[in-house]
Motif scaffolding. Sequence first.
Motif, PDB file in Angstrom:
ATOM      1  N   GLU A 372      32.156  15.114  22.612  1.00 17.53           N
ATOM      2  CA  GLU A 372      33.173  14.859  21.590  1.00 17.53           C
ATOM      3  C   GLU A 372      34.484  14.408  22.238  1.00 17.53           C
ATOM      4  O   GLU A 372      35.190  13.549  21.695  1.00 17.53           O
ATOM      5  CB  GLU A 372      33.400  16.114  20.752  1.00 17.53           C
ATOM      6  N   GLU A 375      33.996  10.796  23.313  1.00 22.83           N
ATOM      7  CA  GLU A 375      34.049   9.867  22.187  1.00 22.83           C
ATOM      8  C   GLU A 375      35.483   9.666  21.712  1.00 22.83           C
ATOM      9  O   GLU A 375      35.886   8.547  21.391  1.00 22.83           O
ATOM     10  CB  GLU A 375      33.193  10.386  21.037  1.00 22.83           C
ATOM     11  N   ARG A 376      36.258  10.737  21.684  1.00 27.19           N
ATOM     12  CA  ARG A 376      37.663  10.623  21.262  1.00 27.19           C
ATOM     13  C   ARG A 376      38.445   9.746  22.234  1.00 27.19           C
ATOM     14  O   ARG A 376      39.231   8.888  21.825  1.00 27.19           O
ATOM     15  CB  ARG A 376      38.296  12.008  21.174  1.00 27.19           C
ATOM     16  N   VAL A 408      41.055  17.903  19.297  1.00 22.98           N
ATOM     17  CA  VAL A 408      39.801  17.880  18.540  1.00 22.98           C
ATOM     18  C   VAL A 408      39.554  19.237  17.892  1.00 22.98           C
ATOM     19  O   VAL A 408      39.117  19.327  16.737  1.00 22.98           O
ATOM     20  CB  VAL A 408      38.621  17.487  19.456  1.00 22.98           C
TER      21      VAL A 408
END
Length: 430
Positions: A372, A375-376, A408
């Motif tokens: 995650e 991806e960010r 996140v």
Amino acid sequence: MESTVESLSPIKKKIGVALPPEEVRAQLDEAYRGLQRRARIKGFRPGKVPRPILERYYGEQVQSEVIGKLIQDSYARALEEHHLHAVARPEIVAEEVRPDAGLRYSATIEIKPEVEVRDYSGLEVERSVTPVEDAEVEAQIERLRQSFAQMVRREDRDTIENGDLVEIAYTGVVEGRVLKGASAENRVIEIGSQTFPPPFEEHLIGVRRGESVHIDVAYPEHHRSSEIAGKTITFRVEVKEIGEKVLPALDDDLAKDHGECASLGELRDKIRASLASRAEREADEQVRANLVKRLIEINPIDVPDALVAHRFASMLRELGIPADGAAGTPELQAELDRIRGELRARAHESVHAALLLERIATQEHLEVADTEIDERIAQIVRAAPRERERLADLYGSAEARREVREHVAEQKALEWLVEHARIAARAEHS
């Protein structure tokens, strides 16, 4: 090394550090051995300069460098020993600095508050969606027409009037040099649209086709570009053509050619649906904002000044507002002070919310996977392709990845609040 921690407040700690004389002397000895190998002093062979001579020439510099390194290293060890995470640089006060007596200093730091967030599940908020008015749909269609306007040469006159479309070539000069990014060969502007700062367009009124003029434009002291802030730019402008704006007809052809619809009615429906979708998104954003506001009201905490100052500075940079300095007029100064005051309050609220959301993520065991984070970071890099290499380097550090992880986690906590909130629909009437 000995270290102690004194609690000044829930978010402020004072670390006391004491280093024994032998550790200080050992570091000084090592520094002088290294200096002896490098030093070049007349009358002595390389590597053979006696230490007393080195102390006479370089004593203050060596002691300053050694003490600085000792403080830096021991401060990091003290943070780790006491499991403290400082949110800003420490305030260091040296209390004793003598090789024969050792080194004693204090470091005052701010940390994130240790909080237990309460009463955050089942928060009550209202959700209202603003209905789409016919006037909004027509205004959107008109903007579409305006975007496809064409310039037709004026044959009835050759001087510029308000409302004309004018094709110009221009170059901006400041302090005798051409300003980068302030020139064009075939720029079309509408006189009176305030595309350029005043008095640029006003000074073009009455100028004839083919003529050239010089126009001085004074930029305010608080302009976001330091290159032109408070300076006057002279624009050398050549009027190449004068025309009038011709809009496409408001009919099915407009819808087919520019709205990708079969008819004007279908275009209106498409625009209405788009505006309705936007209103739904805005309603969702308002729900989130109201949930956060309610969360803050229920959970007052001490907020570190350093984090607020950092967020406030970021807001100022984003808006191109100087952190301080006098403005051109008392009125402008008052307006800037008002804006800064509002931004400072928003910065405080933003940090307060982030700390609570971060803690909720922990309390609810909302984990953030490495994928995650990747991806960010990839999203950030894709959004700024010209900065790809710099951003890739920046987000390659452990500290940057930690900040992304926190962000996140905060977003996950906010979505958790929405999912567990009691949201009541409120009707909005036209």
